[in-house]
Scaffold this motif. Structure first.
Motif, PDB file in Angstrom:
ATOM      1  N   ARG A   1       0.810  -1.222   0.000  1.00 27.60           N
ATOM      2  CA  ARG A   1       0.000   0.000   0.000  1.00 27.60           C
ATOM      3  C   ARG A   1       0.847   1.279   0.000  1.00 27.60           C
ATOM      4  O   ARG A   1       0.351   2.363   0.238  1.00 27.60           O
ATOM      5  N   GLN A   2       2.150   1.143  -0.292  1.00 28.80           N
ATOM      6  CA  GLN A   2       3.082   2.278  -0.260  1.00 28.80           C
ATOM      7  C   GLN A   2       3.285   2.941  -1.617  1.00 28.80           C
ATOM      8  O   GLN A   2       3.926   3.988  -1.698  1.00 28.80           O
ATOM      9  N   ARG A   3       2.751   2.341  -2.691  1.00 31.77           N
ATOM     10  CA  ARG A   3       2.994   2.857  -4.035  1.00 31.77           C
ATOM     11  C   ARG A   3       1.741   2.727  -4.887  1.00 31.77           C
ATOM     12  O   ARG A   3       0.929   1.828  -4.687  1.00 31.77           O
TER      13      ARG A   3
ATOM     14  N   ALA B   1       0.271   5.047   4.055  1.00 30.02           N
ATOM     15  CA  ALA B   1      -0.195   4.014   3.124  1.00 30.02           C
ATOM     16  C   ALA B   1      -1.532   4.425   2.509  1.00 30.02           C
ATOM     17  O   ALA B   1      -2.316   5.166   3.108  1.00 30.02           O
ATOM     18  N   ILE B   2      -1.764   3.920   1.325  1.00 31.48           N
ATOM     19  CA  ILE B   2      -3.025   4.141   0.621  1.00 31.48           C
ATOM     20  C   ILE B   2      -4.021   3.087   1.114  1.00 31.48           C
ATOM     21  O   ILE B   2      -3.716   1.894   1.104  1.00 31.48           O
ATOM     22  N   ILE B   3      -5.186   3.553   1.556  1.00 34.59           N
ATOM     23  CA  ILE B   3      -6.182   2.583   2.027  1.00 34.59           C
ATOM     24  C   ILE B   3      -7.431   2.544   1.159  1.00 34.59           C
ATOM     25  O   ILE B   3      -8.224   1.615   1.275  1.00 34.59           O
ATOM     26  N   SER B   4      -7.611   3.558   0.300  1.00 38.40           N
ATOM     27  CA  SER B   4      -8.792   3.525  -0.570  1.00 38.40           C
ATOM     28  C   SER B   4      -8.573   4.384  -1.810  1.00 38.40           C
ATOM     29  O   SER B   4      -7.755   5.305  -1.801  1.00 38.40           O
TER      30      SER B   4
ATOM     31  N   ARG C   1     -10.317   9.818  -5.978  1.00 40.12           N
ATOM     32  CA  ARG C   1     -10.103  10.311  -4.613  1.00 40.12           C
ATOM     33  C   ARG C   1      -9.311   9.238  -3.885  1.00 40.12           C
ATOM     34  O   ARG C   1      -9.734   8.074  -3.844  1.00 40.12           O
ATOM     35  N   ILE C   2      -8.171   9.628  -3.325  1.00 38.31           N
ATOM     36  CA  ILE C   2      -7.299   8.673  -2.644  1.00 38.31           C
ATOM     37  C   ILE C   2      -7.389   8.901  -1.138  1.00 38.31           C
ATOM     38  O   ILE C   2      -7.272  10.026  -0.664  1.00 38.31           O
TER      39      ILE C   2
ATOM     40  N   ASP D   1      -8.398  12.096   3.191  1.00 36.69           N
ATOM     41  CA  ASP D   1      -9.071  11.514   2.025  1.00 36.69           C
ATOM     42  C   ASP D   1      -9.830  12.564   1.210  1.00 36.69           C
ATOM     43  O   ASP D   1     -10.790  12.254   0.517  1.00 36.69           O
ATOM     44  N   THR D   2      -9.388  13.813   1.289  1.00 41.21           N
ATOM     45  CA  THR D   2     -10.117  14.871   0.596  1.00 41.21           C
ATOM     46  C   THR D   2      -9.469  15.299  -0.716  1.00 41.21           C
ATOM     47  O   THR D   2     -10.000  16.173  -1.395  1.00 41.21           O
ATOM     48  N   GLY D   3      -8.347  14.703  -1.077  1.00 40.79           N
ATOM     49  CA  GLY D   3      -7.691  15.068  -2.328  1.00 40.79           C
ATOM     50  C   GLY D   3      -8.316  14.370  -3.523  1.00 40.79           C
ATOM     51  O   GLY D   3      -8.480  13.151  -3.522  1.00 40.79           O
ATOM     52  N   ILE D   4      -8.673  15.144  -4.532  1.00 37.63           N
ATOM     53  CA  ILE D   4      -9.202  14.587  -5.777  1.00 37.63           C
ATOM     54  C   ILE D   4      -8.110  14.747  -6.834  1.00 37.63           C
ATOM     55  O   ILE D   4      -7.777  15.858  -7.232  1.00 37.63           O
TER      56      ILE D   4
END
Length: 124
Positions: free
Chosen positions: A15-17, A62-65, A75-76, A83-86
């Motif tokens: 989930r790091q990349r 880490a990326i979770i969604s 949206r990541i 989680d507000t960045g589009i």
């Protein structure tokens, strides 16, 4: 709509990349840290010129969604609950093409503000 769009978005097992492959064959391997500290969100970028903040302590984020946003962005969500960045396709491409330079500038900002990639504190 842009002529360039991702044909694949793949998060690594740790989930790091995030690997982004575009319809023109270009592929970029983006770290979760880069995506988080350069988030296009108002929380990071501000609402106008001169309001951008430097976000420290995200080396191991880490990326979770990932949620599609229309046909133009994703949206990541990260494990620090940001989680507000589009991320538009254009912005992901920019991060891929300019990532090393942008990350170097980020590290310079951290140093100038007496912050680092390992210690979480309030962005400034």
């Amino acid at each position: 709509m842009s002529d360039i769009w991702p044909s694949e978005l793949r998060v690594s097992k740790d989930r790091q990349r995030l690997v982004v492959t575009f319809n023109d064959g270009q592929s970029f391997d983006l770290s979760a840290e880069l995506l988080r500290v350069l988030s296009p969100s108002a929380e990071v970028q501000g609402h106008g010129p001169g309001q951008k903040v430097t976000v420290p302590g995200k080396r191991n984020v880490a990326i979770i969604s990932m949620m599609p946003t229309g046909n133009y962005a994703v949206r990541i969500g990260f494990d620090d609950m940001h989680d507000t960045g589009i991320y538009t396709w254009t912005y992901l491409r920019e991060l891929g093409e300019q990532g090393p330079e942008l990350f170097s500038a980020y590290e310079t900002e951290l140093s100038e503000k007496g912050m680092n990639r390992d210690t979480a504190e309030k962005p400034r």
